[in-house]
Design a protein around this motif. Structure first.
Motif, mmCIF file in Angstrom:
data_model
loop_
_atom_site.group_PDB
_atom_site.id
_atom_site.type_symbol
_atom_site.label_atom_id
_atom_site.label_comp_id
_atom_site.label_asym_id
_atom_site.label_seq_id
_atom_site.Cartn_x
_atom_site.Cartn_y
_atom_site.Cartn_z
ATOM 1 N N ALA A 1 45.310 37.223 41.083
ATOM 2 C CA ALA A 1 44.414 36.300 41.788
ATOM 3 C C ALA A 1 43.712 37.000 42.942
ATOM 4 C CB ALA A 1 45.192 35.094 42.307
ATOM 5 N N GLY A 2 44.463 37.802 43.690
ATOM 6 C CA GLY A 2 43.881 38.528 44.811
ATOM 7 C C GLY A 2 42.906 39.606 44.376
ATOM 8 N N ILE A 3 43.138 40.181 43.204
ATOM 9 C CA ILE A 3 42.190 41.160 42.655
ATOM 10 C C ILE A 3 40.897 40.453 42.265
ATOM 11 C CG2 ILE A 3 41.768 42.799 40.776
ATOM 12 C CD1 ILE A 3 44.836 43.213 40.655
ATOM 13 N N THR B 1 37.323 44.356 36.893
ATOM 14 C CA THR B 1 37.232 42.897 37.007
ATOM 15 C C THR B 1 35.780 42.443 37.005
ATOM 16 O OG1 THR B 1 39.302 42.810 38.256
ATOM 17 C CG2 THR B 1 37.825 40.913 38.448
ATOM 18 N N ARG B 2 34.930 43.160 37.719
ATOM 19 C CA ARG B 2 33.507 42.799 37.748
ATOM 20 C C ARG B 2 32.881 42.930 36.367
ATOM 21 N NH1 ARG B 2 32.802 46.275 43.267
ATOM 22 N NH2 ARG B 2 33.348 44.612 44.746
ATOM 23 N N THR C 1 30.924 31.441 47.091
ATOM 24 C CA THR C 1 32.033 32.222 47.642
ATOM 25 C C THR C 1 33.245 32.143 46.721
ATOM 26 O OG1 THR C 1 31.291 31.728 49.885
ATOM 27 C CG2 THR C 1 33.549 32.527 49.634
ATOM 28 N N PRO C 2 33.899 33.273 46.417
ATOM 29 C CA PRO C 2 35.113 33.240 45.587
ATOM 30 C C PRO C 2 36.310 32.777 46.422
ATOM 31 C CG PRO C 2 34.664 35.487 46.266
ATOM 32 C CD PRO C 2 33.522 34.654 46.782
ATOM 33 N N GLU C 3 36.542 31.488 46.457
ATOM 34 C CA GLU C 3 37.531 30.904 47.359
ATOM 35 C C GLU C 3 38.866 30.619 46.676
ATOM 36 O OE1 GLU C 3 38.327 29.626 51.342
ATOM 37 O OE2 GLU C 3 36.653 30.699 50.438
ATOM 38 N N TYR C 4 38.867 30.535 45.338
ATOM 39 C CA TYR C 4 40.060 30.150 44.590
ATOM 40 C C TYR C 4 40.199 31.038 43.362
ATOM 41 C CZ TYR C 4 38.852 25.946 47.243
ATOM 42 O OH TYR C 4 38.492 25.076 48.237
ATOM 43 N N HIS D 1 34.905 39.883 43.827
ATOM 44 C CA HIS D 1 33.633 39.162 43.935
ATOM 45 C C HIS D 1 33.152 39.003 45.369
ATOM 46 C CE1 HIS D 1 33.355 38.307 39.678
ATOM 47 N NE2 HIS D 1 34.635 37.991 39.682
ATOM 48 N N LEU D 2 33.815 39.656 46.301
ATOM 49 C CA LEU D 2 33.323 39.678 47.675
ATOM 50 C C LEU D 2 32.269 40.770 47.816
ATOM 51 C CD1 LEU D 2 36.630 39.275 49.720
ATOM 52 C CD2 LEU D 2 34.880 37.537 49.288
ATOM 53 N N PRO D 3 31.369 40.651 48.784
ATOM 54 C CA PRO D 3 30.368 41.705 49.003
ATOM 55 C C PRO D 3 31.032 43.051 49.287
ATOM 56 C CG PRO D 3 29.801 39.721 50.235
ATOM 57 C CD PRO D 3 31.180 39.500 49.698
#
Length: 251
Positions: free
Chosen positions: A142-144, A184-185, A213-216, A149-151
């Protein structure tokens, strides 16, 4: 005035650390070490938090736990922040369709926190994840997925301040983490090939807010033989279907 944020920040760090020890509690030393606070300071702050009901100390063991006021405050915040009902059907479908354990997690600062778990019907399970478990970004699947997907600037800043190798080992060097982020990307879903506990594999995909935003994240975990390469594509498709559905629902 300069002491205020420091006291609040240290208190918050202690509360977060106690949330990692819900079963047996934490000693003052353990809580201090995990929160990065001197032991004497941790003891003073924990005593003050206990007066407010935010923490509780077991009289027999001396271990600290989150207190009853945390529960009351959490219930009060549910109406504004609880998204688990939206996610529950996705978690249930993933568990039912794959037979594995399925999870829904939320990003909190530099961590992901598990909010929901549902077990499928396959009899052998992985117990690395559980409701309330916290892991740094870039470690569990999940953390990966979230970090990927963060900048790029946020990823660079995070890796510069996070000592993943010191805590989790050489599998979490910057180069290794960046390699998993790139995969992952490309795939849309992340893979954790037994990096936390040998033989316990996980896959995850990010869920996005209305602002993108990738929040979950949604995750499935199980034993290594259940995540062979020939099955990963099918599991990945299921994850992406559910994360797309959940992202649309939340928007």
């Amino acid at each position: 005035m300069s002491e205020g944020p420091s006291v609040v920040g240290r208190s918050a760090a202690l509360l977060r650390e106690l949330s990692r020890h819900t079963a047996d509690g934490a000693t003052t030393t353990t809580a201090a070490r995990g929160a990065g606070v001197p032991r004497a300071t941790a003891h003073r702050l924990l005593e003050a938090l206990a007066v407010e009901g935010l923490v509780d100390r077991d009289a027999r063991t001396g271990h600290w736990f989150l207190g009853p006021e945390i529960y009351v405050l959490g219930r009060a915040a549910t109406a504004r922040y609880d998204v688990t009902e939206e996610a529950r059907s996705s978690v249930l479908r993933l568990a039912r369709e794959t037979g594995e354990s399925a999870f829904f997690s939320v990003r909190r600062a530099d961590e992901v926190v598990v909010l929901l778990r549902e077990d499928g019907d396959f009899p052998i399970r992985s117990y690395v994840l559980y409701e309330g478990a916290r892991f740094p970004l870039g470690t569990v699947s999940a953390g990966i997925a979230v970090l990927a997907h963060l900048p790029d600037a946020e990823v660079d800043a995070y890796l510069a301040r996070a000592d993943l190798v010191g805590r989790w080992g050489r599998e979490f060097s910057d180069d290794a983490v960046r390699g998993r982020l790139a995969a992952t990307r490309e795939d849309g879903w992340s893979l954790n090939p037994g990096l936390i506990v040998e033989g316990s594999w996980g896959m995850a995909a990010a869920v996005f807010t209305a602002s993108g935003t990738p929040e979950y994240a949604l995750t499935i975990t199980g034993i290594e033989p259940r995540f062979r390469r020939e099955r990963q594509a099918a599991l990945g498709r299921l994850l992406l279907e559910e994360t797309h559905r959940l992202t649309r629902s939340m928007r």
